[in-house]
Enzyme design. Structure first.
Site, PDB file in Angstrom:
ATOM      1  N   CYS A 142      -0.226  32.561  14.018  1.00 16.83           N
ATOM      2  CA  CYS A 142       0.078  33.060  15.361  1.00 16.83           C
ATOM      3  C   CYS A 142       0.541  31.931  16.272  1.00 16.83           C
ATOM      4  CB  CYS A 142      -1.138  33.773  15.947  1.00 16.83           C
ATOM      5  SG  CYS A 142      -1.562  35.279  15.068  1.00 16.83           S
ATOM      6  N   TYR A 157       0.541  14.092   2.269  1.00 15.76           N
ATOM      7  CA  TYR A 157       0.112  14.486   3.612  1.00 15.76           C
ATOM      8  C   TYR A 157       0.021  15.986   3.851  1.00 15.76           C
ATOM      9  CZ  TYR A 157       0.535   9.571   4.550  1.00 15.76           C
ATOM     10  OH  TYR A 157       0.367   8.208   4.475  1.00 15.76           O
ATOM     11  N   GLU A 197       0.825  -1.211   0.000  1.00 15.92           N
ATOM     12  CA  GLU A 197       0.000   0.000   0.000  1.00 15.92           C
ATOM     13  C   GLU A 197       0.861   1.264   0.000  1.00 15.92           C
ATOM     14  OE1 GLU A 197      -2.219  -0.543   3.560  1.00 15.92           O
ATOM     15  OE2 GLU A 197      -3.487  -2.132   2.748  1.00 15.92           O
ATOM     16  N   TYR A 217       5.348  16.629  13.814  1.00 16.03           N
ATOM     17  CA  TYR A 217       6.338  15.631  14.209  1.00 16.03           C
ATOM     18  C   TYR A 217       7.732  15.902  13.662  1.00 16.03           C
ATOM     19  CZ  TYR A 217       3.913  13.508  10.138  1.00 16.03           C
ATOM     20  OH  TYR A 217       3.267  13.291   8.948  1.00 16.03           O
TER      21      TYR A 217
END
EC number: 4.1.1.20
Length: 473
Positions: free
Chosen positions: A402, A432, A331, A375
């Site tokens: 901000c 993503y 996948e 991340y």
């Protein structure tokens, strides 16, 4: 040399390795072909992708702008289809999916992995063959499962005991076996399902994208016996056809060592199923998560070698367990979409901070690329509207939101003559970034433009303020 190395005598020499600036590129204008789209090059100094000058793209469509190299995307689909010719390849739609990319995936002969009713709706809206769709998700709703059964998706990957019961009930309801159920006119349905197995193999990746250790939300634990119990329950339900097992060990993986251990552990469950139930399952889905290079020094995956290694891994595991070799499914998502996309920004401000670094603020940020804040993702960025002979300037590419953590590239070298109005391109944003895009500070999401053979076209239009207000009372 590590990409965190620094020139001798640099004022950052006393910093810890993780605090040091990245490796200074030999050429601030160069485009590493392993990182940029396959058609990317410079023409008269400006970056072009798919034969289109990014200055023209910015002028016509505005910035920030997602740019997808259609030739690159399609060619990577073809690479996977060729390398895994004796297996099934399902594109992971969560990486980036829209109606146009769904058409490309269909035309290139791949299957499609969807994780929600919305992703399924996108696929069905362009006539994607439902039998080539796999439905994932750790908490699929009743409505999502019902739709998947009714349209006849090819595979449903079961992720919880509750889902087993829901599927059984829904199949009966749809087939008219539940008292009072309305005949939906869909014929007899018996969905093919796989059990998602948590093997305890931890990918060497960020905590938030490692998905096979026991302490997380996905799948059935192998070590606790939950996976074996899930198999028992599915086999006891005539409404469902168990065809295989599924295992996914994480994302941004650049070697196959983890798959070796995972395959061996899954094979042990296949043996248990054979010995306990007399059933030999014909399919094994090893998921995806194949990594791409984002910055200089990152490892790259050769798809042909990946396919050979995975086939050998599965063959060894099955031979050792005296099992027939199941049909393999993979996948890829990021491995197809990631390097096909770039994001184009316009510089708004250039701010030197205490002689340490220069903050380059652009017209996007964590609303169009939250991965850095989420991340710690790293990226390569280049001045795109021209070349420069200026010396290097240690920079931080930041957005307009901000939040102090609103960074697109934490540390990078850019030419010292960067000025407002310059265009910057960030590579490797095809996966993503648009999928995780948001409207923080009420910024409209950027458009997505596909480029090929010198032409460009919008495949997702830019949001407007009217879009942001729509639905509010």
């Amino acid at each position: 040399m590590s990409r965190f190395a620094h020139p001798a005598g640099d004022r950052h020499a006393d910093l810890l390795p993780e605090e040091r600036p990245p490796l200074l590129p030999a050429d601030l204008n160069a485009l590493n072909p392993e990182i940029w789209p396959r058609t990317a090059c410079r023409v008269d100094g400006a970056l072009t992708v798919g034969g289109v000058d990014v200055r023209d793209l910015a002028k016509e469509y505005g910035t920030p702008l997602y740019v997808i190299d259609e030739e690159d995307f399609r060619s990577r689909c073809a690479d996977y289809r060729s390398a895994f010719s004796d297996s099934d390849v399902y594109y992971a739609g969560k990486a980036f999916l829209c109606r146009e990319t769904a058409r490309w995936i269909d035309q290139e002969g791949l299957g499609l992995d969807v994780c929600s009713g919305g992703e399924l709706a996108v696929a069905l809206s362009v006539g994607f063959p439902p039998e080539r769709i796999a439905m994932h998700g750790n908490n699929k709703s009743v409505a999502e499962l019902r739709k998947a059964i009714e349209v006849g998706v090819g595979r449903i990957v079961i992720d919880s005991f509750e889902e087993i019961a829901r599927l059984g009930y829904l199949v009966d309801e749809i087939n008219g076996s539940v008292p009072g159920a309305r005949d939906r006119g869909t014929g007899t349905r018996r969905p093919k399902v796989l059990i998602r197995v948590t093997t305890g193999v931890e990918a060497h990746t960020h905590e938030f994208i490692a998905t096979a250790h026991d302490d997380q939300k996905f799948g059935f634990s192998l070590s606790s016996g939950a996976a074996a119990e899930a198999v028992r329950r599915v086999l006891a339900m005539p409404q469902l056809e168990l065809v295989g097992l599924h295992s996914h060990i994480g994302s941004q993986i650049t070697d196959t060592a983890g798959f070796e251990v995972a395959a061996q552990r899954v094979a042990s469950l296949l043996v248990q199923i054979r010995d306990e139930h007399g059933v030999v399952l014909p399919e094994l889905d090893l998921g995806g998560g194949y990594g791409i290079p984002y910055v200089e020094g990152d490892d790259t995956l050769d798809v042909k070698i990946l396919a050979e290694n995975l086939r050998e891994i599965v063959a060894r595991a099955c031979k050792g367990a005296d099992l027939p070799i199941p049909r393999l499914t993979v996948e890829p998502g990021r491995g197809i979409a990631g390097l096909a996309g770039i994001t184009l920004y316009e510089v708004g401000t250039v701010k030197d901070v205490e002689g340490l670094r220069t903050y380059i603020s652009v017209d996007g940020g964590m609303s169009d690329n939250i991965r850095t804040a989420l991340y710690g993702a790293e990226y390569t960025c280049r001045l795109a509207s021209r070349v420069s002979d200026a010396g290097p300037m240690l920079s931080r590419l930041v957005g307009k939101h901000c939040e102090s953590g609103d960074m697109i590239v934490r540390d990078l070298w850019l030419p010292a003559d960067i000025v407002p109005g310059d265009l910057l391109a960030v590579a490797g944003t095809g996966a993503y970034c648009r999928s995780l895009a948001n409207n923080y500070n009420y910024l409209p999401k950027p458009a997505v433009v596909a480029v090929r053979d010198g032409r460009s076209r919008v495949i997702i239009r830019r949001e407007t303020e009217e879009d942001l207000l729509r639905g509010q009372l």
